[in-house]
Motif scaffolding. Structure first.
Motif, PDB file in Angstrom:
ATOM      1  N   ASN A 143       0.760  -1.115   0.154  1.00  0.00           N
ATOM      2  CA  ASN A 143      -0.016   0.059  -0.049  1.00  0.00           C
ATOM      3  C   ASN A 143       0.790   1.205  -0.016  1.00  0.00           C
ATOM      4  N   PHE A 163       2.386   1.777  -3.365  1.00  0.00           N
ATOM      5  CA  PHE A 163       1.389   2.145  -4.584  1.00  0.00           C
ATOM      6  C   PHE A 163       1.149   3.778  -4.377  1.00  0.00           C
ATOM      7  N   VAL A 187      -5.477   5.110 -11.083  1.00  0.00           N
ATOM      8  CA  VAL A 187      -5.128   3.668 -10.952  1.00  0.00           C
ATOM      9  C   VAL A 187      -4.284   3.382  -9.682  1.00  0.00           C
ATOM     10  N   LEU A 188      -3.345   4.299  -9.622  1.00  0.00           N
ATOM     11  CA  LEU A 188      -2.538   3.976  -8.389  1.00  0.00           C
ATOM     12  C   LEU A 188      -2.922   4.566  -6.959  1.00  0.00           C
ATOM     13  N   LEU A 200      -5.491   1.984  -6.038  1.00  0.00           N
ATOM     14  CA  LEU A 200      -4.985   0.527  -5.394  1.00  0.00           C
ATOM     15  C   LEU A 200      -4.054   0.641  -4.258  1.00  0.00           C
ATOM     16  N   ALA A 201      -3.579   2.042  -3.710  1.00  0.00           N
ATOM     17  CA  ALA A 201      -2.956   2.191  -2.610  1.00  0.00           C
ATOM     18  C   ALA A 201      -3.893   1.744  -1.366  1.00  0.00           C
ATOM     19  N   ILE A 212      -7.190   0.337  -1.857  1.00  0.00           N
ATOM     20  CA  ILE A 212      -7.909  -1.014  -2.007  1.00  0.00           C
ATOM     21  C   ILE A 212      -6.953  -2.300  -1.577  1.00  0.00           C
ATOM     22  N   ARG A 213      -5.877  -2.246  -2.172  1.00  0.00           N
ATOM     23  CA  ARG A 213      -4.864  -3.484  -1.820  1.00  0.00           C
ATOM     24  C   ARG A 213      -4.575  -3.519  -0.590  1.00  0.00           C
TER      25      ARG A 213
END
Length: 64
Positions: free
Chosen positions: A20, A23, A56-57, A60-61, A63-64
């Protein structure tokens, strides 16, 4: 008692890891680079960098 188990599971899934962080750092760097390129006058590369950073990035930081 069932609520406590669900809350503990929800808390465990919201912890941030190194992935995280990477990202998020990549997203912030991409957005900063996008605004820098935008200040130079590029109207093609800057929006691409900003979209990659914001769409995108950075998600992702989170959610992931």
């Amino acid at each position: 008692m069932a609520r406590r188990r669900k809350t503990a599971a929800a808390e465990a899934s919201l912890r941030f890891s190194r992935a995280n962080l990477w990202f998020a750092l990549a997203g912030v760097a991409t957005v900063a680079a996008g605004y820098y390129v935008l200040s130079l006058g590029s109207i093609t590369l800057a929006p691409v960098l900003l979209v990659i950073g914001y769409v995108v990035l950075l998600p992702l930081a989170i959610i992931r």
